[in-house]
Scaffold this motif. Structure first.
Motif, PDB file in Angstrom:
ATOM      1  N   UNK A   1       0.792  -1.237   0.000  1.00 49.85           N
ATOM      2  CA  UNK A   1       0.000   0.000   0.000  1.00 49.85           C
ATOM      3  C   UNK A   1       0.823   1.285   0.000  1.00 49.85           C
ATOM      4  N   UNK A   2       2.114   1.189   0.348  1.00 50.96           N
ATOM      5  CA  UNK A   2       2.970   2.378   0.360  1.00 50.96           C
ATOM      6  C   UNK A   2       4.152   2.241  -0.603  1.00 50.96           C
ATOM      7  N   UNK A   3       4.211   1.125  -1.322  1.00 46.81           N
ATOM      8  CA  UNK A   3       5.268   0.878  -2.306  1.00 46.81           C
ATOM      9  C   UNK A   3       6.653   1.054  -1.693  1.00 46.81           C
ATOM     10  N   UNK A   4       6.833   0.463  -0.524  1.00 41.29           N
ATOM     11  CA  UNK A   4       8.096   0.592   0.200  1.00 41.29           C
ATOM     12  C   UNK A   4       9.005  -0.596  -0.072  1.00 41.29           C
ATOM     13  N   UNK A   5      10.208  -0.315  -0.526  1.00 41.40           N
ATOM     14  CA  UNK A   5      11.249  -1.333  -0.625  1.00 41.40           C
ATOM     15  C   UNK A   5      11.858  -1.532   0.758  1.00 41.40           C
ATOM     16  N   UNK A   6      12.460  -2.698   0.988  1.00 39.27           N
ATOM     17  CA  UNK A   6      13.018  -3.001   2.300  1.00 39.27           C
ATOM     18  C   UNK A   6      14.487  -3.386   2.189  1.00 39.27           C
ATOM     19  N   UNK A   7      15.298  -2.809   3.071  1.00 44.30           N
ATOM     20  CA  UNK A   7      16.733  -3.084   3.108  1.00 44.30           C
ATOM     21  C   UNK A   7      17.135  -3.530   4.507  1.00 44.30           C
ATOM     22  N   UNK A   8      18.026  -4.515   4.583  1.00 43.64           N
ATOM     23  CA  UNK A   8      18.666  -4.893   5.841  1.00 43.64           C
ATOM     24  C   UNK A   8      20.037  -4.226   5.879  1.00 43.64           C
ATOM     25  N   UNK A   9      20.338  -3.474   6.948  1.00 41.16           N
ATOM     26  CA  UNK A   9      21.564  -2.681   6.974  1.00 41.16           C
ATOM     27  C   UNK A   9      22.242  -2.753   8.336  1.00 41.16           C
ATOM     28  N   UNK A  10      23.439  -2.218   8.368  1.00 44.94           N
ATOM     29  CA  UNK A  10      24.203  -2.079   9.600  1.00 44.94           C
ATOM     30  C   UNK A  10      24.349  -0.585   9.891  1.00 44.94           C
ATOM     31  N   UNK A  11      23.633  -0.091  10.900  1.00 49.56           N
ATOM     32  CA  UNK A  11      23.666   1.337  11.196  1.00 49.56           C
ATOM     33  C   UNK A  11      24.965   1.775  11.875  1.00 49.56           C
ATOM     34  N   UNK A  12      25.843   0.838  12.146  1.00 50.18           N
ATOM     35  CA  UNK A  12      27.179   1.191  12.636  1.00 50.18           C
ATOM     36  C   UNK A  12      28.155   1.464  11.503  1.00 50.18           C
ATOM     37  N   UNK A  13      27.728   1.197  10.278  1.00 46.88           N
ATOM     38  CA  UNK A  13      28.578   1.332   9.094  1.00 46.88           C
ATOM     39  C   UNK A  13      28.265   2.651   8.379  1.00 46.88           C
ATOM     40  N   UNK A  14      29.273   3.489   8.165  1.00 50.69           N
ATOM     41  CA  UNK A  14      29.071   4.773   7.501  1.00 50.69           C
ATOM     42  C   UNK A  14      28.540   4.608   6.079  1.00 50.69           C
ATOM     43  N   UNK A  15      28.813   3.448   5.465  1.00 52.36           N
ATOM     44  CA  UNK A  15      28.333   3.201   4.108  1.00 52.36           C
ATOM     45  C   UNK A  15      26.806   3.203   4.058  1.00 52.36           C
ATOM     46  N   UNK A  16      26.179   2.863   5.185  1.00 48.44           N
ATOM     47  CA  UNK A  16      24.717   2.840   5.231  1.00 48.44           C
ATOM     48  C   UNK A  16      24.143   4.225   4.964  1.00 48.44           C
ATOM     49  N   UNK A  17      24.745   5.246   5.579  1.00 51.27           N
ATOM     50  CA  UNK A  17      24.296   6.620   5.350  1.00 51.27           C
ATOM     51  C   UNK A  17      24.434   7.031   3.903  1.00 51.27           C
ATOM     52  N   UNK A  18      25.532   6.599   3.276  1.00 51.60           N
ATOM     53  CA  UNK A  18      25.751   6.934   1.866  1.00 51.60           C
ATOM     54  C   UNK A  18      24.728   6.247   0.974  1.00 51.60           C
ATOM     55  N   UNK A  19      24.387   5.001   1.307  1.00 45.51           N
ATOM     56  CA  UNK A  19      23.382   4.283   0.525  1.00 45.51           C
ATOM     57  C   UNK A  19      22.005   4.935   0.655  1.00 45.51           C
ATOM     58  N   UNK A  20      21.678   5.356   1.865  1.00 46.52           N
ATOM     59  CA  UNK A  20      20.394   6.022   2.092  1.00 46.52           C
ATOM     60  C   UNK A  20      20.336   7.356   1.352  1.00 46.52           C
TER      61      UNK A  20
END
Length: 430
Positions: free
Chosen positions: A175-194
């Motif tokens: 209903x919201x067309x949301x994709x889902x990702x599993x991530x590590x919020x301790x990893x700076x790469x996560x912020x770049x991906x977001x």
């Protein structure tokens, strides 16, 4: 609720919303940290060509929206907008539909008193009805054609240590067309991906700096990108420099776009004038000009005065002389106090119940929105970034001159009247 529909104009709008979630009890340390990965992708609705009116009508028929629901979505805009814009000292731009969709997703994961408060704010009876209506509204709003685009994108970013309920994830996808990702919020790469996800879904109009918080356990990113052209563009040859009166003592020089509509609808209220310009895909942009002896804040002081300024007044048809300053502005707003004033409190403390998202205890820690808007002879471009954070719990009959040479108000809506953006321009040069 009032039945008046709001018509507005815009050329390009992009908006981003982020929901960050964290626990107030410890993570399961036995769980391993895995790499960032896409768990679920979604297919957006099939684009409809600009001149395929038959398919457009069928899309509306296939995705019915209760009239009360659409009114409630706009009532949400008036309630929140009056609180947000009234206190603004300078320019401010706000996207109620972005905040609505973000809260709607969070609401589908709420239970108990937390859900009751959010239901009351949104004037909805259940998560099931909210999901159904929000999904149909999404499919009605969505368009991508050779003239313009309106695309809402959502995504869930779930920490590797967090168990999120499958029903919640499936509902956000359906209903919201949301994709889902599993991530590590301790990893700076996560912020770049977001940040890259945000940039990609706003066609590069927003490139945020996202620093992942180690205490964060989930984020919901929402973007809205809107682009359209004026139905009748302004001639650049008629753009002239002139004076804009910020107040009785201060003026600035701005470039004004000029044109005259020989037959247009306009409204005159007790202390304001209002008219709108159309967009090619059916939307419009409304401009509200306070009378010279009226402070613009008096038009926004509460929900009723705000709604009256955007929908009320005596209707007339005739000549509208336009003089609109070219402008671009950015603003940033913290929205938690606004929601607290509107009766939402449980979501922000350790009594919060988001047990339909996870069995862990979570609450909303912050809600912020950044936006940008600009208009020129071709149309309007706007973008925004909203952050909702969940933290650990522990025919001619007359004439009107819309000479916008002093502070004015505006709003942007989709073809069906859904308010996308609203704001106040106090100084076109800032």
């Amino acid at each position: 609720m009032k039945n008046n529909s709001l018509k507005i104009i815009i050329c390009c709008v992009s908006l981003i919303l982020v929901v960050s979630i964290g626990l107030f009890i410890g993570f399961d340390k036995n769980k391993t940290e895995s790499k960032n990965e896409l768990l679920m992708n979604v297919n957006y609705p099939t684009p409809i060509k600009f001149d395929n009116y038959e398919t457009k009508l069928k899309n509306i028929e296939d995705n019915p929206i209760d009239s009360d629901f659409l009114e409630d979505v706009n009532e949400f805009a008036y309630k929140t907008g009056s609180k947000i814009l009234t206190d603004a000292k300078g320019n401010i731009n706000y996207s109620p539909i972005s905040l609505y969709y973000a809260l709607a997703m969070a609401t589908t994961g709420a239970s108990g008193d937390t859900a009751k408060e959010l239901y009351s704010l949104m004037d909805i009876d259940s998560s099931e009805e909210l999901s159904k209506q929000a999904g149909n509204l999404y499919r009605q709003l969505f368009f991508e054609n050779e003239i313009g685009s309106l695309k809402i994108a959502n995504s869930l970013w779930i920490d590797n240590k967090l168990d999120v309920k499958e029903a919640f994830v499936k509902n956000t996808a359906d209903n919201f067309y949301a994709s889902t990702y599993k991530v590590n919020f301790n990893d700076k790469k996560t912020g770049k991906l977001m940040a890259k996800w945000v940039s990609d879904n706003t066609k590069g109009t927003i490139n945020p700096q996202i620093e992942p918080d180690p205490s964060q356990i989930m984020s919901i990113l929402n973007t809205i990108y809107f682009y359209d052209q004026w139905a009748d563009s302004f001639s650049e040859d008629k753009t002239k420099n002139g004076i804009f009166n910020i107040d009785d003592k201060k003026t600035v020089n701005v470039d004004y776009m000029n044109k005259t509509d020989m037959s247009n609808t306009f409204y005159v209220g007790e202390n304001f004038s209002r008219a709108s310009l159309g967009l090619k895909n059916g939307g419009s942009m409304v401009f509200v000009l306070p009378n010279k002896d009226t402070d613009i804040s008096s038009l926004i002081v509460n929900e009723d005065t705000f709604e009256d300024a955007l929908t009320g007044g005596e209707k007339s048809n005739g000549t509208v002389v336009w003089q609109i300053p070219k402008f671009k502005m950015s603003s940033e707003t913290d929205l938690i106090d606004t929601l607290k004033k509107l009766g939402v409190t449980h979501s922000f403390d350790k009594t919060a119940d988001f047990s339909n998202i996870t069995d862990e205890k979570i609450f909303i820690s912050d809600i912020k929105q950044q936006t940008h808007i600009a208009i020129d002879e071709k149309g309007v471009e706007a973008s925004g970034f909203t952050n909702i954070g969940f933290a650990k719990s522990a025919m001619p009959m007359g004439k009107i001159e819309m000479i916008l040479d002093r502070p004015f108000m505006y709003a942007v809506v989709a073809q069906n009247g859904t308010i996308l953006f609203m704001g106040v321009c106090n100084n076109p040069t800032e």
